[in-house]
Scaffold this motif. Structure first.
Motif, PDB file in Angstrom:
ATOM      1  N   PRO A 327       0.836  -1.205   0.000  1.00 28.11           N
ATOM      2  CA  PRO A 327       0.000   0.000   0.000  1.00 28.11           C
ATOM      3  C   PRO A 327       0.869   1.252   0.000  1.00 28.11           C
ATOM      4  N   THR A 328       0.577   2.170  -0.905  1.00 28.94           N
ATOM      5  CA  THR A 328       1.386   3.375  -1.073  1.00 28.94           C
ATOM      6  C   THR A 328       0.471   4.575  -1.229  1.00 28.94           C
ATOM      7  N   PRO A 329       0.587   5.599  -0.352  1.00 31.92           N
ATOM      8  CA  PRO A 329      -0.244   6.798  -0.514  1.00 31.92           C
ATOM      9  C   PRO A 329       0.014   7.454  -1.872  1.00 31.92           C
ATOM     10  N   GLN A 330      -1.072   7.874  -2.518  1.00 31.59           N
ATOM     11  CA  GLN A 330      -1.007   8.561  -3.805  1.00 31.59           C
ATOM     12  C   GLN A 330      -0.181   7.768  -4.818  1.00 31.59           C
ATOM     13  N   ALA A 331      -0.491   6.464  -4.886  1.00 32.64           N
ATOM     14  CA  ALA A 331       0.244   5.578  -5.800  1.00 32.64           C
ATOM     15  C   ALA A 331       0.049   5.987  -7.258  1.00 32.64           C
ATOM     16  N   SER A 332      -1.003   6.731  -7.572  1.00 33.62           N
ATOM     17  CA  SER A 332      -1.265   7.100  -8.969  1.00 33.62           C
ATOM     18  C   SER A 332      -0.156   7.967  -9.553  1.00 33.62           C
ATOM     19  N   ARG A 333       0.654   8.583  -8.704  1.00 32.86           N
ATOM     20  CA  ARG A 333       1.761   9.383  -9.216  1.00 32.86           C
ATOM     21  C   ARG A 333       2.773   8.540  -9.984  1.00 32.86           C
ATOM     22  N   ALA A 334       2.767   7.230  -9.728  1.00 32.33           N
ATOM     23  CA  ALA A 334       3.683   6.353 -10.451  1.00 32.33           C
ATOM     24  C   ALA A 334       3.397   6.364 -11.945  1.00 32.33           C
ATOM     25  N   PHE A 335       2.154   6.672 -12.332  1.00 29.85           N
ATOM     26  CA  PHE A 335       1.815   6.702 -13.755  1.00 29.85           C
ATOM     27  C   PHE A 335       2.484   7.870 -14.482  1.00 29.85           C
ATOM     28  N   GLU A 336       2.997   8.852 -13.757  1.00 29.50           N
ATOM     29  CA  GLU A 336       3.637  10.007 -14.389  1.00 29.50           C
ATOM     30  C   GLU A 336       5.010   9.666 -14.947  1.00 29.50           C
ATOM     31  N   SER A 337       5.604   8.581 -14.466  1.00 26.17           N
ATOM     32  CA  SER A 337       6.939   8.208 -14.947  1.00 26.17           C
ATOM     33  C   SER A 337       6.969   6.830 -15.594  1.00 26.17           C
ATOM     34  N   ALA A 338       5.830   6.130 -15.607  1.00 18.63           N
ATOM     35  CA  ALA A 338       5.794   4.783 -16.171  1.00 18.63           C
ATOM     36  C   ALA A 338       5.538   4.844 -17.676  1.00 18.63           C
ATOM     37  N   ALA A 339       6.011   3.819 -18.381  1.00 18.21           N
ATOM     38  CA  ALA A 339       5.796   3.734 -19.824  1.00 18.21           C
ATOM     39  C   ALA A 339       4.417   3.180 -20.147  1.00 18.21           C
TER      40      ALA A 339
END
Length: 583
Positions: A327-339
């Motif tokens: 579980p990671t708070p604000q995990a959606s930020r990972a989509f900003e750097s993912a391909a």
């Protein structure tokens, strides 16, 4: 959304007897879902601080609460400040609550909720009594639902009010709630069908039935996608109160730079549950790694499947390609750097995670399941759709994104640009339009109960056709005369796969609360329009008009041993006696 963009007061209304919402609000803010205009109004806290007045002309005080056995257990609920909020009394060695006493901060009791039982433990009539600070009765209700309805009327104060209901618990409370100044819009978040069954022929999910089985009770029934609404209409027929309104997700601005993305790293945010099917994602990445050795997937979220998934990663030797981040708070930020992002769920209502991915310019690869992915992804334009369970096709699409920079750049730009379709302002406009239409149609809304169909005669013709004469009856409590508007029909439903057949019904006579009808159909009328048919066909008589859409099964034999007429191989009529198995 309503508060920020339309300057409309939109509190979240709750009915649970809890001490406070301070921790809930903090949790929402920490997860990125809280906002300054968010307010939570609770019915019990409202009356705790309300300036109550005694019933008109009444000096009546509450009689002493019923005596309870000494063995009963008593527990206390405190508010956010540690003050007593509610005292709960339960029967000995039981979870059965027989008394709740709600207390103001000054220690006075403002609500007594009595649920007594008889000597055999059977519940008797529940009574809720509201009290002024000096103990006089300010109100009394037979059941909590009546209190909740009174609260809603008080909040509306006679003015135009829209209630958006996205909780099945709340839907149960408000199915019968009718006020001329209030419109009710119920949201169906998930499929209307029992999980695993065909949405066109399957049974209604028991959880969704307060809305799906009572669509006429609502000013609007809101589906999250066009696909789900269309399936529901194909399966049960439509009415003028059915809408498709997407969830809302605000995209990040400006668009995250493509050059800041890892070329071979993907992201997935979901619970580690059987429904989310993360096992498939692990196997897909493992397959893709044979072509792209440095491909990697970060999975954000926790759940009951975590250990099993870790074992699978060990079994495949995929430690270099899949990482469970927890579980990671604000995990959606990972989509900003993912391909890319990945969705392998078995079912969804409308996946918010796809909106998060698209709104950050991260092209998704998703199983084309009911419902949601196809409403958000145009295959090959802003992401990829693959057939559910096709690991090879999903792996191939991931390889394409990782190895074709021009493709990845084009998909990402289209994902971000198209995400404006479900931005808050765009979704709000659809909600405001639906609410306005509900108020416009309010006087034309039909409320019909006690629908029955009584057969007076059934004729089996030599051609194999069947003719049924009967009366459809009902009682009406709201709206224009239903007898002038109702159009009856016959629904022929298959127990196997595929949509039902809807056949017209001839009206012989219209009288208030009654239609005399003729139902005539031949075997060819009931043939499937597409797909396989089942051995059994179930018949229902339905009525529709404006918001009204209601069906009742055609009765036969009143539960006695049935006699089944059928055509022999030689075209002769025979009757089969179908014996019931002994009980």
């Amino acid at each position: 959304m309503f508060s920020e963009h339309a300057d409309v007061v939109t509190p979240v209304l709750t009915f649970e007897p809890i001490g406070g919402y301070r921790r809930t609000m903090e949790s929402l803010r920490n997860s990125g879902h809280g906002f300054d205009q968010l307010e939570i109004w609770n019915v019990y806290h409202y009356y705790r601080s309300a300036d109550l007045t005694p019933l008109l002309g009444a000096d009546e005080v509450l009689e002493a609460a019923p005596e309870v056995p000494e063995e009963c257990s008593v527990s206390e609920i405190v508010d956010d400040d540690g003050l007593l909020f509610c005292r709960v009394t339960k029967l000995p060695q039981s979870d059965t609550v027989i008394l709740r006493e709600y207390v103001r901060p000054d220690g006075s009791t403002y609500l007594v909720d009595q649920s007594p039982v008889d000597e055999d433990g059977r519940k008797l009539r529940r009574t809720l009594t509201m009290l002024t600070k000096d103990g006089r009765i300010a109100g009394r209700w037979a059941g909590a639902t009546s209190l909740y309805h009174e609260w809603l009327r008080t909040l509306a104060s006679g003015g135009p009010t829209a209630l958006i209901i996205d909780s099945i618990f709340t839907a149960r409370l408000l199915t019968s709630f009718e006020e001329p100044n209030i419109v009710k819009l119920a949201v169906l978040h998930n499929s209307h069908a029992v999980p695993g069954q065909d949405p066109l022929s399957g049974s209604l999910s028991p959880r969704q039935r307060p809305v799906s089985a009572n669509t006429s009770a609502w000013d609007a029934v809101v589906f999250l996608t066009d696909g789900q609404r269309d399936d529901f209409v194909r399966a049960f027929g439509g009415s003028d109160n059915m809408y498709a309104i997407s969830n809302a997700r605000q995209r990040v601005s400006p668009e995250p730079a493509f050059d800041g993305r890892s070329r071979t790293n993907g992201a997935m945010a979901c619970s580690l549950s059987e429904r989310k099917n993360v096992e498939a994602a692990i196997r897909i990445i493992h397959r893709a790694s044979a072509t792209v050795p440095d491909v990697h997937l970060d999975v954000y979220g926790g759940g009951p499947e975590e250990q099993r998934l870790r074992d699978l990663i060990d079994e495949l030797g995929a430690h270099d390609h899949v990482t469970l981040r927890g579980p990671t708070p604000q995990a959606s930020r990972a989509f900003e750097s993912a391909a890319f992002s990945l969705l392998t769920s078995r079912k969804e209502g409308q996946p918010l995670v796809l909106m998060e991915s698209l709104g950050r310019g991260c092209p998704p690869v998703a199983f084309d399941i009911r419902y949601g992915p196809s409403s958000l992804i145009t295959d090959g334009e802003n992401g990829f759709l693959v057939q559910e369970g096709d690991h090879a096709a999903a792996a191939e699409r991931i390889v394409q994104i990782c190895t074709d920079e021009a493709l990845a750049r084009r998909l990402g730009q289209a994902a971000w640009q198209g995400s404006n379709a479900f931005a808050e302002r765009a979704v709000l406009d659809r909600w405001l339009a639906a609410i306005a239409e509900c108020f416009t149609r309010k006087n034309a809304r039909l409320v019909v109960r006690d629908l029955t169909f009584d057969i007076t005669r059934t004729t089996l013709w030599g051609s194999g056709a069947v003719e049924v004469l009967g009366d459809i009856t009902w009682t009406q409590s709201c709206g224009p005369p239903a007898v002038e508007l109702i159009e009856p029909y016959l629904a022929v439903r298959r127990r196997a796969v595929g949509p039902p057949t809807f056949l017209p019904v001839k009206v012989r006579e219209r009288r208030p609360g009654r239609l005399s009808v003729v139902i005539a159909f031949a075997p060819d009328d009931c043939a499937p329009t597409s797909g396989p048919t089942g051995k059994f066909l179930d018949l229902s008589v339905g009525v529709r008009a404006n918001n009204l859409r209601q069906e009742i099964r055609v009765s036969f034999g009143a539960g006695r041993e049935p006699w089944l007429p059928y055509s022999t191989a030689h075209g002769s009529v025979s009757i089969q006696r179908r014996l019931r198995a002994p009980a």
